[in-house]
Scaffold this motif. Structure first.
Motif, PDB file in Angstrom:
ATOM      1  N   LYS A 165       0.831  -1.217   0.000  1.00 21.91           N
ATOM      2  CA  LYS A 165       0.000   0.000   0.000  1.00 21.91           C
ATOM      3  C   LYS A 165       0.864   1.265   0.000  1.00 21.91           C
ATOM      4  CE  LYS A 165      -4.478  -1.147   2.010  1.00 21.91           C
ATOM      5  NZ  LYS A 165      -5.409  -0.821   3.108  1.00 21.91           N
ATOM      6  N   ASP A 203      -4.098   4.923  -4.399  1.00 21.74           N
ATOM      7  CA  ASP A 203      -4.712   4.524  -3.136  1.00 21.74           C
ATOM      8  C   ASP A 203      -5.435   3.205  -3.406  1.00 21.74           C
ATOM      9  OD1 ASP A 203      -6.657   4.104  -1.078  1.00 21.74           O
ATOM     10  OD2 ASP A 203      -6.573   6.223  -0.546  1.00 21.74           O
ATOM     11  N   MET A 204      -4.915   2.108  -2.859  1.00 20.95           N
ATOM     12  CA  MET A 204      -5.448   0.793  -3.190  1.00 20.95           C
ATOM     13  C   MET A 204      -6.894   0.606  -2.739  1.00 20.95           C
ATOM     14  SD  MET A 204      -2.039  -1.573  -2.660  1.00 20.95           S
ATOM     15  CE  MET A 204      -2.986  -3.048  -2.370  1.00 20.95           C
ATOM     16  N   ASP A 205      -7.295   1.269  -1.665  1.00 18.92           N
ATOM     17  CA  ASP A 205      -8.682   1.152  -1.219  1.00 18.92           C
ATOM     18  C   ASP A 205      -9.624   1.862  -2.193  1.00 18.92           C
ATOM     19  OD1 ASP A 205      -8.529  -0.336   1.350  1.00 18.92           O
ATOM     20  OD2 ASP A 205      -7.206   1.319   1.888  1.00 18.92           O
TER      21      ASP A 205
END
Length: 296
Positions: A259, A269-271
């Motif tokens: 991340k 932003d991986m989320d």
């Protein structure tokens, strides 16, 4: 299952009378004249949506020079190629466009995407579903397995779009390397080619999100990324929750590094990316994926 190598033997039959032809009978016209393939509506759509938009050549016809001759391969089905081209753009390319703007993928996406109809079978029994070659080309196999009458997004993400995010993450880390600290987390647990013998549970207990992640550190890194962004938070937590306490600790350390790398090196932003990927995956359920008239 392995595909067998079949060799065809051809016998050249010569006419009994060899004197019938002379130099005067030879034509200077090529026997390959007018063999160029005429562009169809799909080809034109690919030029607009891939070549012009991303500077990317999307190939769906089987070309010997673009394929790995170590495998017995079959061409991708035409209608399934249309479906894959539409879904690749919507679920992969445009997911990054949405969070990073259009210039990112144009700069860092592969220059060629090649579709192959069949899987590529390795000698140890594993199946290759995708390859990335030096950041320039991604090959996607097993396209003919898509069921156009029943689009299962979870299955698509598992077999295809997981693979696309996996291969793209290779391109990213080949451009900017991740911290060597990642290499040390499960240094003694990598399995090399023996990964095919690991069960999902064994892999998790060793600190790997999938058995394939245990092959070596770079595959581990991109498997963490591609798995995370193609499943929900609940699914991720369930998978990690099945690992041993030690395995959970390893996975937590790895996720933190992945991340941080994606955010600091690429502003991903991986989320947020996961949220976009899952939303777009749900949208595909409403499509006629093989309908050229719905291409936009």
């Amino acid at each position: 299952m392995k595909l067998k190598n079949i060799k065809l033997l051809f016998t050249l039959c010569l006419p009994l009378v060899l004197g019938a032809c002379s130099e005067d009978d030879l034509s200077d016209r090529s026997i390959f004249e007018n063999t160029e393939i005429e562009s169809n509506e799909f080809d034109k759509w690919l030029i607009t949506n891939y070549t012009d938009t991303y500077n990317l050549d999307f190939k769906y016809r089987l070309e010997d020079k673009e394929t790995d001759n170590h495998y017995n391969l079959v061409p991708a089905d035409y209608m399934k190629s249309i479906a894959m081209a539409k879904m690749t753009k919507h679920l992969w390319m445009e997911s990054y466009d949405e969070i990073l703007g259009p210039d990112f993928m144009k700069s860092y996406c592969p220059r060629i995407i090649q579709l192959i109809g069949s899987p590529a079978y390795n000698t140890q029994g594993s199946i290759v579903l995708g390859t990335a070659e030096g950041g320039l080309k991604v090959t996607l196999y097993n396209v003919n397995n898509i069921n156009l009458k029943h689009i299962d997004v979870q299955e698509l993400n598992h077999w295809y779009f997981h693979t696309m995010h996996h291969e793209f993450a290779h391109i990213l880390h080949q451009t900017k390397e991740f911290t060597p600290d990642y290499n040390l987390i499960t240094k003694s647990n990598y399995q090399s080619t023996s990964w095919v013998n690991l069960t999902d549970q064994e892999a998790l207990d060793l600190g790997f999100i999938t058995p394939y992640a245990s092959m070596e550190v770079r595959e581990d890194f991109v498997e963490m990324f591609s798995t995370y962004v193609t499943i929900s938070a609940e699914e991720w937590n369930t998978i990690v929750g099945h690992a041993s306490k030690e395995g959970q600790g390893y996975l937590s350390q790895k996720l933190d590094i992945v991340k941080d790398y994606m955010l600091t090196a690429w502003n991903i932003d991986m989320d947020k990316l996961r949220e976009v990927v899952l939303r777009r995956s749900a949208e595909v359920q409403e499509w006629n994926v093989d309908d050229l008239t719905s291409l936009n």
